[in-house]
Design an enzyme around this catalytic site. Structure first.
Site, short mmCIF file in Angstrom:
data_model
loop_
_atom_site.label_atom_id
_atom_site.label_comp_id
_atom_site.label_asym_id
_atom_site.label_seq_id
_atom_site.Cartn_x
_atom_site.Cartn_y
_atom_site.Cartn_z
N GLU A 15 -10.60 6.74 4.57
CA GLU A 15 -9.62 6.12 5.45
C GLU A 15 -9.76 6.60 6.90
O GLU A 15 -10.86 6.75 7.40
CB GLU A 15 -8.21 6.29 4.88
CG GLU A 15 -8.09 5.59 3.52
CD GLU A 15 -6.68 5.51 2.99
OE1 GLU A 15 -5.75 5.13 3.73
OE2 GLU A 15 -6.49 5.79 1.79
N ASP A 36 0.86 -1.18 0.00
CA ASP A 36 0.00 0.00 0.00
C ASP A 36 0.91 1.24 0.00
O ASP A 36 2.14 1.14 0.13
CB ASP A 36 -0.95 -0.01 1.21
CG ASP A 36 -2.25 0.74 0.94
OD1 ASP A 36 -2.22 1.71 0.14
OD2 ASP A 36 -3.29 0.38 1.51
#
Length: 532
Positions: free
Chosen positions: A419, A213
């Site tokens: 997020e 990521d």
């Protein structure tokens, strides 16, 4: 931009094309004028893999329209706690639903040939894109839904809840897998060799490449980047083949080179990574067609794709309440009325409708974000021309009472987030949502439409509300909401997430011992149009 990068890559000694990827998580969401589809939380409600595949096909064409061959989608997280700021990126709390939604992969990449070896990546030519199953593994199971946190669960629990969709993705030829920021029982996934090399590569025979990521290896340490040489060693040794380094990439290259030269990381590990990346590039046809195909430019935000999105909106709506008594349903609404009120912070706000991951990372309120149809515009286009539509974002009780409205549509919900910024322990709707509901629904018959990335606290206001609709984050095609409110189509959506009474109950998922929801998993009323 992509062509310029590609030209530079092809001018190097070996002339190997580079692969450029983008976060196309609900359509080609970073690009102005693209079709923005409902977020996954709404799509899970449809339980319609055929529709999901069509969304994948449309997204692939829109991404290719801008010259990009690779998308960081789908997110196949199983969100077990709506307090998680990424819950709207998850199709369901139920691994079975998430598994069926992997049908987006053949939509994005094309159907894998019948004689294909299990685990081999597949991309069917230059109208398709490489996909990425993410985030491996257990990203939706973190403690209290805290983003990037620790998933406390047994090995069997991990495999039975969080792994099933990965089996299906790999069988369908997914090209890449992205590793999760989160930990499993205290161990960072970016450093978990057993699950990346042992399970994903060796046991499931995944032959595509594994990608980190964004700054994923930096975050192996706390604070991030505290011991970079350790992070490089741990991440690459665990089996990550491609590392996302957004800023100081020379630091990574120098450190990895040093470790290989000093036999800290064996050259066989580098060969495995390079072979996997090249395999995906060959399969995609990047060597034959490295550049953008300008003939696809007309695919961006095309009418056909907007129609698919509108259908997805219709099928993702869940009718939670219809009438104070079942004998007096409010929906479907009559198109012909004297005067109606449309209220709420989300009624005329395309940005709120789209949510996070839209043009900007966190999303943005307002109507200058991109092009589409707000719910207010959709209502105006749907009602009879003789019906007067009055819009007041946050009317007081006197305003509501002083006009003789036939009924009201109140559209409220959450502001945009993505997020960690979306992590929430209270799950309340944004102000002035509650007071708008109280002022309007306390005075006249009303339908409340919730524009939200997850279930929110609604129980205290429920007695005042005549009809309640969960619209999730529908994207640019607000007309799909009006289609169903006004009875051109029936409500078909069933909850793919449990709706709690109070946040103290969380986490609470279908099958739990103390399951006591406000609206259970699978709940959803229908409006039988023929009856009216």
């Amino acid at each position: 931009m992509v062509n310029q990068m590609q030209k530079a890559a092809l001018s190097t000694r070996l002339g190997i094309p580079m692969i450029y990827g983008i976060d196309a998580v609900h359509g080609h969401n970073n690009v102005y004028n693209a079709t923005v589809f409902p977020h996954n939380v709404g799509l899970g409600v449809t339980r319609d893999p055929v529709l999901i595949k069509k969304i994948g096909e449309a997204t692939a064409l829109e991404v290719r329209a801008t010259g990009i061959p690779y998308v960081f989608a789908p997110c196949i997280a199983v969100c077990r706690d709506p307090r998680w700021g990424r819950c709207y990126e998850s199709y369901s709390e139920d691994p079975k639903i998430v598994k069926t939604m992997t049908e987006i992969i053949p939509g994005l990449q094309g159907d894998i040939p019948g004689n294909s070896i299990k685990g081999v990546p597949f991309v069917a030519g230059k109208n398709k894109v490489a996909a990425c199953a993410k985030h491996y593994l257990g990203d939706g199971g973190t403690n209290k839904g805290i983003n990037e946190n620790n998933t406390l669960i047994s090995y069997n629990g991990l495999l039975s809840i969080h792994m099933p969709a990965y089996y299906d993705s790999i069988i369908k030829g997914v090209s890449t897998v992205m590793i999760s920021y989160s930990s499993w029982n205290g161990m960072k996934m970016h450093a978990n060799k057993k699950l990346i090399t042992g399970y994903l590569k060796n046991k499931l025979h995944f032959k595509g490449f594994v990608i980190s990521d964004w700054q994923g290896i930096d975050r192996i340490t706390s604070p991030p980047h505290a011991n970079y040489s350790y992070s490089v060693q741990a991440g690459v040794s665990a089996g990550i083949d491609m590392i996302m380094v957004p800023f100081n990439y020379t630091e990574f290259i120098d450190e990895l080179t040093r470790q290989v030269k000093n036999n800290i990381i064996p050259i066989s590990r580098i060969d495995d990574a390079v072979a996997r990346i090249l395999r995906v590039k060959f399969v995609m046809g990047l060597f034959e067609n490295p550049y953008a195909d300008p003939s696809l430019a007309n695919q961006l935000g095309s009418k056909e794709h907007r129609e698919i999105a509108r259908e997805a909106v219709r099928k993702s709506l869940v009718l939670l309440k219809n009438g104070k008594s079942y004998k007096k349903p409010l929906l479907p609404l009559p198109k012909k009325s004297t005067k109606i009120l449309v209220a709420g912070s989300h009624a005329n706000n395309l940005g709120y409708q789209c949510g996070g991951w839209t043009i900007t990372w966190q999303g943005l309120g307002g109507n200058d974000l991109t092009s589409g149809t707000t719910i207010l515009d959709a209502v105006k286009q749907t009602v009879d021309p003789a019906t007067e539509v009055v819009f007041n974002e946050n009317p007081d009780k006197n305003f509501v009472k002083s006009y003789k409205f036939d009924y009201a549509i109140v559209v409220v919900g959450e502001h945009t987030y993505a997020e960690t910024f979306g992590d929430s322990l209270n799950l309340t709707m944004a102000d002035p949502g509650p007071s708008t509901i109280t002022n309007v629904c306390g005075a006249i018959r009303c339908v409340v439409v919730l524009v939200t990335g997850r279930p929110v606290v609604i129980k205290p206001y429920l007695p005042k509300i005549d009809a309640l609709v969960a619209a999730w984050l529908p994207g640019t095609e607000g007309q799909g909401v009006a289609d169903v409110l006004y009875g051109d189509y029936e409500f078909t959506g069933k909850l793919a997430r449990t709706w709690f009474k109070t946040v103290d109950q969380l986490p609470m998922n279908v099958g739990d011992k103390h399951y006591d929801p406000l609206f259970p998993f699978g709940y959803g009323l229908t409006t039988n149009i023929t009856k009216y």
